[in-house]
Design a protein around this motif. Structure first.
Motif, PDB file in Angstrom:
ATOM      1  N   GLU A  29      36.719  32.747  48.024  1.00  0.00           N
ATOM      2  CA  GLU A  29      36.405  33.754  47.016  1.00  0.00           C
ATOM      3  C   GLU A  29      37.577  34.697  46.727  1.00  0.00           C
ATOM      4  O   GLU A  29      37.883  34.934  45.542  1.00  0.00           O
ATOM      5  CB  GLU A  29      35.171  34.551  47.415  1.00  0.00           C
ATOM      6  CG  GLU A  29      34.723  35.498  46.326  1.00  0.00           C
ATOM      7  CD  GLU A  29      33.421  36.199  46.661  1.00  0.00           C
ATOM      8  OE1 GLU A  29      33.082  37.125  45.919  1.00  0.00           O
ATOM      9  OE2 GLU A  29      32.762  35.828  47.646  1.00  0.00           O
ATOM     10  N   PRO A  30      38.280  35.228  47.725  1.00  0.00           N
ATOM     11  CA  PRO A  30      39.425  36.093  47.401  1.00  0.00           C
ATOM     12  C   PRO A  30      40.523  35.362  46.622  1.00  0.00           C
ATOM     13  O   PRO A  30      41.122  35.925  45.696  1.00  0.00           O
ATOM     14  CB  PRO A  30      39.947  36.546  48.770  1.00  0.00           C
ATOM     15  CG  PRO A  30      38.778  36.413  49.682  1.00  0.00           C
ATOM     16  CD  PRO A  30      38.011  35.221  49.160  1.00  0.00           C
ATOM     17  N   ARG A  31      40.778  34.109  46.965  1.00  0.00           N
ATOM     18  CA  ARG A  31      41.794  33.338  46.237  1.00  0.00           C
ATOM     19  C   ARG A  31      41.338  33.064  44.810  1.00  0.00           C
ATOM     20  O   ARG A  31      42.129  33.126  43.865  1.00  0.00           O
ATOM     21  CB  ARG A  31      42.089  32.031  46.962  1.00  0.00           C
ATOM     22  CG  ARG A  31      42.838  32.266  48.268  1.00  0.00           C
ATOM     23  CD  ARG A  31      43.042  31.000  49.035  1.00  0.00           C
ATOM     24  NE  ARG A  31      44.064  30.161  48.421  1.00  0.00           N
ATOM     25  CZ  ARG A  31      44.433  28.992  48.890  1.00  0.00           C
ATOM     26  NH1 ARG A  31      43.892  28.520  50.000  1.00  0.00           N
ATOM     27  NH2 ARG A  31      45.361  28.279  48.283  1.00  0.00           N
ATOM     28  N   ALA A  32      40.063  32.749  44.637  1.00  0.00           N
ATOM     29  CA  ALA A  32      39.529  32.494  43.305  1.00  0.00           C
ATOM     30  C   ALA A  32      39.593  33.763  42.450  1.00  0.00           C
ATOM     31  O   ALA A  32      39.968  33.707  41.275  1.00  0.00           O
ATOM     32  CB  ALA A  32      38.095  31.982  43.394  1.00  0.00           C
ATOM     33  N   ALA A  33      39.260  34.906  43.033  1.00  0.00           N
ATOM     34  CA  ALA A  33      39.320  36.166  42.302  1.00  0.00           C
ATOM     35  C   ALA A  33      40.763  36.487  41.914  1.00  0.00           C
ATOM     36  O   ALA A  33      41.029  36.970  40.804  1.00  0.00           O
ATOM     37  CB  ALA A  33      38.719  37.292  43.131  1.00  0.00           C
ATOM     38  N   GLY A  34      41.707  36.222  42.804  1.00  0.00           N
ATOM     39  CA  GLY A  34      43.115  36.441  42.503  1.00  0.00           C
ATOM     40  C   GLY A  34      43.591  35.546  41.370  1.00  0.00           C
ATOM     41  O   GLY A  34      44.343  35.982  40.491  1.00  0.00           O
ATOM     42  N   LEU A  35      43.150  34.301  41.388  1.00  0.00           N
ATOM     43  CA  LEU A  35      43.517  33.375  40.321  1.00  0.00           C
ATOM     44  C   LEU A  35      42.923  33.831  38.989  1.00  0.00           C
ATOM     45  O   LEU A  35      43.591  33.797  37.959  1.00  0.00           O
ATOM     46  CB  LEU A  35      43.056  31.961  40.648  1.00  0.00           C
ATOM     47  CG  LEU A  35      43.275  30.913  39.565  1.00  0.00           C
ATOM     48  CD1 LEU A  35      44.759  30.786  39.218  1.00  0.00           C
ATOM     49  CD2 LEU A  35      42.724  29.569  40.008  1.00  0.00           C
ATOM     50  N   LEU A  74      34.091  33.624  37.013  1.00  0.00           N
ATOM     51  CA  LEU A  74      33.865  32.958  38.294  1.00  0.00           C
ATOM     52  C   LEU A  74      32.384  32.633  38.405  1.00  0.00           C
ATOM     53  O   LEU A  74      31.535  33.492  38.194  1.00  0.00           O
ATOM     54  CB  LEU A  74      34.281  33.859  39.459  1.00  0.00           C
ATOM     55  CG  LEU A  74      35.752  34.224  39.537  1.00  0.00           C
ATOM     56  CD1 LEU A  74      35.986  35.167  40.716  1.00  0.00           C
ATOM     57  CD2 LEU A  74      36.605  32.987  39.676  1.00  0.00           C
ATOM     58  N   ILE A  75      32.089  31.390  38.730  1.00  0.00           N
ATOM     59  CA  ILE A  75      30.713  30.950  38.896  1.00  0.00           C
ATOM     60  C   ILE A  75      30.547  30.494  40.332  1.00  0.00           C
ATOM     61  O   ILE A  75      31.236  29.573  40.778  1.00  0.00           O
ATOM     62  CB  ILE A  75      30.377  29.802  37.918  1.00  0.00           C
ATOM     63  CG1 ILE A  75      30.597  30.270  36.486  1.00  0.00           C
ATOM     64  CG2 ILE A  75      28.952  29.316  38.138  1.00  0.00           C
ATOM     65  CD1 ILE A  75      30.534  29.164  35.457  1.00  0.00           C
TER      66      ILE A  75
END
Length: 64
Positions: free
Chosen positions: A4-10, A24-25
């Motif tokens: 989740e943190p990596r996805a939010a950063g992306l 983000l889903i």
């Protein structure tokens, strides 16, 4: 692993670079898919790995 943190950063990287909203889903099972206008851009499921920094942005820019 918690991506989740990596996805939010992306998502933040894409929003800043492209000036577009990234959504983000939530999912389970290690799925991480990126699509633009319904077209697949990156698939963790297909590649078996999370994208490298800049990889998704490069793929999106290469679509045009």
């Amino acid at each position: 692993m918690n991506y989740e943190p990596r996805a939010a950063g992306l998502a933040a990287e894409l929003e800043q670079a492209l000036g577009a909203r990234a959504e983000l889903i939530a999912s389970s099972g290690g799925v991480f898919e990126v699509s633009v206008d319904g077209a697949d851009v990156f698939s963790k499921r297909a590649l078996g790995r999370f994208p490298e920094p800049g990889e998704v942005l490069d793929a999106i820019r290469g679509r045009g």
